[in-house]
Design a protein around this motif. Sequence first.
Motif, PDB file in Angstrom:
ATOM      1  N   ALA A 197       0.834  -1.205   0.000  1.00  0.00           N
ATOM      2  CA  ALA A 197       0.000   0.000   0.000  1.00  0.00           C
ATOM      3  C   ALA A 197       0.868   1.254   0.000  1.00  0.00           C
ATOM      4  O   ALA A 197       0.594   2.217  -0.721  1.00  0.00           O
ATOM      5  CB  ALA A 197      -0.911   0.002   1.231  1.00  0.00           C
ATOM      6  N   SER A 198       1.955   1.234   0.787  1.00  0.00           N
ATOM      7  CA  SER A 198       2.810   2.427   0.814  1.00  0.00           C
ATOM      8  C   SER A 198       3.460   2.636  -0.542  1.00  0.00           C
ATOM      9  O   SER A 198       3.682   3.767  -0.982  1.00  0.00           O
ATOM     10  CB  SER A 198       3.856   2.315   1.930  1.00  0.00           C
ATOM     11  OG  SER A 198       5.095   1.855   1.448  1.00  0.00           O
ATOM     12  N   GLY A 199       3.788   1.525  -1.240  1.00  0.00           N
ATOM     13  CA  GLY A 199       4.335   1.646  -2.589  1.00  0.00           C
ATOM     14  C   GLY A 199       3.358   2.329  -3.525  1.00  0.00           C
ATOM     15  O   GLY A 199       3.721   3.215  -4.302  1.00  0.00           O
ATOM     16  N   VAL A 200       2.088   1.904  -3.446  1.00  0.00           N
ATOM     17  CA  VAL A 200       1.061   2.518  -4.301  1.00  0.00           C
ATOM     18  C   VAL A 200       0.953   4.009  -4.012  1.00  0.00           C
ATOM     19  O   VAL A 200       0.924   4.844  -4.920  1.00  0.00           O
ATOM     20  CB  VAL A 200      -0.311   1.841  -4.078  1.00  0.00           C
ATOM     21  CG1 VAL A 200      -1.409   2.623  -4.772  1.00  0.00           C
ATOM     22  CG2 VAL A 200      -0.272   0.404  -4.567  1.00  0.00           C
ATOM     23  N   LEU A 201       0.926   4.368  -2.713  1.00  0.00           N
ATOM     24  CA  LEU A 201       0.757   5.766  -2.344  1.00  0.00           C
ATOM     25  C   LEU A 201       1.957   6.602  -2.795  1.00  0.00           C
ATOM     26  O   LEU A 201       1.812   7.750  -3.199  1.00  0.00           O
ATOM     27  CB  LEU A 201       0.541   5.873  -0.834  1.00  0.00           C
ATOM     28  CG  LEU A 201      -0.772   5.222  -0.385  1.00  0.00           C
ATOM     29  CD1 LEU A 201      -0.849   5.112   1.128  1.00  0.00           C
ATOM     30  CD2 LEU A 201      -1.969   6.001  -0.930  1.00  0.00           C
ATOM     31  N   ALA A 202       3.157   5.999  -2.740  1.00  0.00           N
ATOM     32  CA  ALA A 202       4.348   6.717  -3.200  1.00  0.00           C
ATOM     33  C   ALA A 202       4.333   6.888  -4.706  1.00  0.00           C
ATOM     34  O   ALA A 202       4.833   7.877  -5.241  1.00  0.00           O
ATOM     35  CB  ALA A 202       5.610   5.967  -2.777  1.00  0.00           C
ATOM     36  N   ALA A 203       3.756   5.914  -5.400  1.00  0.00           N
ATOM     37  CA  ALA A 203       3.827   5.911  -6.861  1.00  0.00           C
ATOM     38  C   ALA A 203       2.842   6.878  -7.505  1.00  0.00           C
ATOM     39  O   ALA A 203       3.036   7.323  -8.632  1.00  0.00           O
ATOM     40  CB  ALA A 203       3.561   4.497  -7.383  1.00  0.00           C
ATOM     41  N   ARG A 204       1.797   7.259  -6.798  1.00  0.00           N
ATOM     42  CA  ARG A 204       0.731   7.966  -7.506  1.00  0.00           C
ATOM     43  C   ARG A 204       1.105   9.400  -7.884  1.00  0.00           C
ATOM     44  O   ARG A 204       0.433  10.008  -8.700  1.00  0.00           O
ATOM     45  CB  ARG A 204      -0.570   7.922  -6.705  1.00  0.00           C
ATOM     46  CG  ARG A 204      -0.604   8.911  -5.590  1.00  0.00           C
ATOM     47  CD  ARG A 204      -1.690   8.591  -4.612  1.00  0.00           C
ATOM     48  NE  ARG A 204      -1.270   9.110  -3.348  1.00  0.00           N
ATOM     49  CZ  ARG A 204      -2.039   9.806  -2.526  1.00  0.00           C
ATOM     50  NH1 ARG A 204      -3.298  10.016  -2.818  1.00  0.00           N
ATOM     51  NH2 ARG A 204      -1.571  10.280  -1.407  1.00  0.00           N
ATOM     52  N   ASP A 205       2.198   9.930  -7.309  1.00  0.00           N
ATOM     53  CA  ASP A 205       2.650  11.248  -7.767  1.00  0.00           C
ATOM     54  C   ASP A 205       3.302  11.204  -9.135  1.00  0.00           C
ATOM     55  O   ASP A 205       3.667  12.240  -9.684  1.00  0.00           O
ATOM     56  CB  ASP A 205       3.733  11.811  -6.821  1.00  0.00           C
ATOM     57  CG  ASP A 205       3.181  12.080  -5.444  1.00  0.00           C
ATOM     58  OD1 ASP A 205       1.953  12.191  -5.335  1.00  0.00           O
ATOM     59  OD2 ASP A 205       3.989  12.171  -4.507  1.00  0.00           O
ATOM     60  N   ARG A 206       3.556  10.017  -9.656  1.00  0.00           N
ATOM     61  CA  ARG A 206       4.491   9.907 -10.770  1.00  0.00           C
ATOM     62  C   ARG A 206       3.848   9.517 -12.091  1.00  0.00           C
ATOM     63  O   ARG A 206       4.542   9.133 -13.029  1.00  0.00           O
ATOM     64  CB  ARG A 206       5.566   8.869 -10.428  1.00  0.00           C
ATOM     65  CG  ARG A 206       6.495   9.311  -9.324  1.00  0.00           C
ATOM     66  CD  ARG A 206       7.654  10.084  -9.890  1.00  0.00           C
ATOM     67  NE  ARG A 206       8.400  10.785  -8.871  1.00  0.00           N
ATOM     68  CZ  ARG A 206       9.526  11.410  -9.094  1.00  0.00           C
ATOM     69  NH1 ARG A 206      10.051  11.426 -10.301  1.00  0.00           N
ATOM     70  NH2 ARG A 206      10.135  12.071  -8.151  1.00  0.00           N
ATOM     71  N   ASP A 207       2.522   9.563 -12.153  1.00  0.00           N
ATOM     72  CA  ASP A 207       1.837   9.210 -13.396  1.00  0.00           C
ATOM     73  C   ASP A 207       2.196   7.833 -13.915  1.00  0.00           C
ATOM     74  O   ASP A 207       2.439   7.645 -15.112  1.00  0.00           O
ATOM     75  CB  ASP A 207       2.152  10.240 -14.493  1.00  0.00           C
ATOM     76  CG  ASP A 207       1.337  11.493 -14.287  1.00  0.00           C
ATOM     77  OD1 ASP A 207       0.613  11.592 -13.272  1.00  0.00           O
ATOM     78  OD2 ASP A 207       1.419  12.381 -15.140  1.00  0.00           O
ATOM     79  N   LEU A 208       2.312   6.853 -13.033  1.00  0.00           N
ATOM     80  CA  LEU A 208       2.573   5.485 -13.491  1.00  0.00           C
ATOM     81  C   LEU A 208       1.283   4.858 -13.982  1.00  0.00           C
ATOM     82  O   LEU A 208       0.200   5.256 -13.578  1.00  0.00           O
ATOM     83  CB  LEU A 208       3.137   4.646 -12.343  1.00  0.00           C
ATOM     84  CG  LEU A 208       4.363   5.219 -11.649  1.00  0.00           C
ATOM     85  CD1 LEU A 208       4.908   4.231 -10.647  1.00  0.00           C
ATOM     86  CD2 LEU A 208       5.420   5.605 -12.654  1.00  0.00           C
ATOM     87  N   ASP A 209       1.406   3.837 -14.862  1.00  0.00           N
ATOM     88  CA  ASP A 209       0.198   3.114 -15.243  1.00  0.00           C
ATOM     89  C   ASP A 209      -0.082   2.032 -14.194  1.00  0.00           C
ATOM     90  O   ASP A 209       0.696   1.847 -13.256  1.00  0.00           O
ATOM     91  CB  ASP A 209       0.290   2.553 -16.669  1.00  0.00           C
ATOM     92  CG  ASP A 209       1.347   1.480 -16.805  1.00  0.00           C
ATOM     93  OD1 ASP A 209       1.708   0.857 -15.792  1.00  0.00           O
ATOM     94  OD2 ASP A 209       1.813   1.271 -17.933  1.00  0.00           O
ATOM     95  N   LEU A 210      -1.209   1.315 -14.367  1.00  0.00           N
ATOM     96  CA  LEU A 210      -1.621   0.350 -13.343  1.00  0.00           C
ATOM     97  C   LEU A 210      -0.531  -0.680 -13.075  1.00  0.00           C
ATOM     98  O   LEU A 210      -0.226  -1.014 -11.930  1.00  0.00           O
ATOM     99  CB  LEU A 210      -2.916  -0.359 -13.791  1.00  0.00           C
ATOM    100  CG  LEU A 210      -3.482  -1.363 -12.785  1.00  0.00           C
ATOM    101  CD1 LEU A 210      -3.784  -0.697 -11.461  1.00  0.00           C
ATOM    102  CD2 LEU A 210      -4.722  -2.035 -13.330  1.00  0.00           C
TER     103      LEU A 210
END
Lengths: 189, 189, 189
Positions: C4-17
């Motif tokens: 979950a922390s990985g997902v939250l960190a990633a969402r600033d970066r415009d990654l795809d699913l």
Amino acid sequence: MFAASGVLAARDRDLDLLGVIVVAAITAIGGGTLRDILLNRHPIFWVTDPWYLVVIVASAILTVAYVRVGSPPSATFLVADALGLALFALSGAQLAEAAQCPPLIVVLMGTMTGVTGGVLRDIVTAKVPLILCREIYATAAIVGIAAYLALHALGMPKAPAVGTGMIVVVALRLLAIRLGLNLPIIRKG
Amino acid sequence: MFAASGVLAARDRDLDLLGVIVVAAITAIGGGTLRDILLNRHPIFWVTDPWYLVVIVASAILTVAYVRVGSPPSATFLVADALGLALFALSGAQLAEAAQCPPLIVVLMGTMTGVTGGVLRDIVTAKVPLILCREIYATAAIVGIAAYLALHALGMPKAPAVGTGMIVVVALRLLAIRLGLNLPIIRKG
Amino acid sequence: MFAASGVLAARDRDLDLLGVIVVAAITAIGGGTLRDILLNRHPIFWVTDPWYLVVIVASAILTVAYVRVGSPPSATFLVADALGLALFALSGAQLAEAAQCPPLIVVLMGTMTGVTGGVLRDIVTAKVPLILCREIYATAAIVGIAAYLALHALGMPKAPAVGTGMIVVVALRLLAIRLGLNLPIIRKG
């Protein structure tokens, strides 16, 4: 020596004391750890012997104290770094030789042992790894290891051949800094 | 193929010749090295066989020379890269299968073998890894490996199943580029 | 929790699913994978058991859905992250103990297991790793593991000693956030 270079690299980045120690430790043991993993040498050198870690933490704290007291003469640092590179490169090469690797791989493994710590340090502090950029760094390791292998193959006993290889690394590295030598840079057309 | 992509990625960054070769080598052997470490396959594929390294260095130098002479047609590069991805993904999957991994792990290991080189390349040159960003890249590897596993499970002999899987990877990757296909991007609320 | 922390960190970066899932998986299994490689424990924990991967992918997708629906209360996230750190740090320490590592290395290995995932997450998303910067993070893991080792050496049975160690990690981490505690930051002269 590499621990000290890690501290010096880290201080631009507002790390806390522990962060500095972590960067120092990564710089100091990164190359040897990768070498042991790739050559399947277990246990990895620092896993069973805590003294490596003690020395690294002590060096890092001493360097921090030293930096606080006065700015270190950069020449001392560069010589120490070049000595560290030579030491790691030649020791990595000898271990790869002992593991029966072919000569080209011995050169690669020694170079990796010498430079990986610095590359990891730069990745962790989010810079483009310095050795990939300009100064002759990995090149010095490659030439020194090749010199050792050649001299040893020509009949020179192991100890002086290793010593000569180390001198070649240090001399080449310091000459390159002094004279501003670089390999040709690759640019777009 | 991956060595060439490493060179092409590196030339924006003012690396010297050796730096370019290092990036090319990391791109080319990174995925397979991680796979061998994770599956405990020793010696690691390039450690005892110097020819991998020779081919990589030669490819890197050829690519550098080629870039100097004229700008490469980017379509050729993209096809080569897609072929490399397909080759690495399917070979990694087969090795994981041979090591008795369950199917989900076979897919993961094949995908990792295919994409790790490129991820390392991007980390070393301090970019946000491309495969994490937009284009369908790892997705192509995942679908191709799944196709191979499904066809093989349904009774198709191994060789044509692997071939079909590779075609799926290449087709999906090139189609995605052509049509600008992306998976949905995750953004803040 | 780490997924979950990985997902939250990633969402600033415009990654795809898929990119988000990859970052989540790296964050969740990175520390344990490094620990298993360094301690030569094969097969690596997730290689033969696909359930780890299933849980990670499910957690990542759930977190993505959750983020889409409403912004998560950051307190919940920080508590989950601190719990994850405590769990990983103490489990890593116990495995290093079982492998006969000396106490200093037990502390190092546990700390590494706890923080590596987050460091890899930050490297992959091209940030300066957070734990190296400010908040007491690795420090919490170090103190908690040391507490466990000390209590166990003083005769407390294993289970409550581990439990106490975990509580120390969580308490220290959350207190540090609450009170804005930091170790001294190293700066130039």
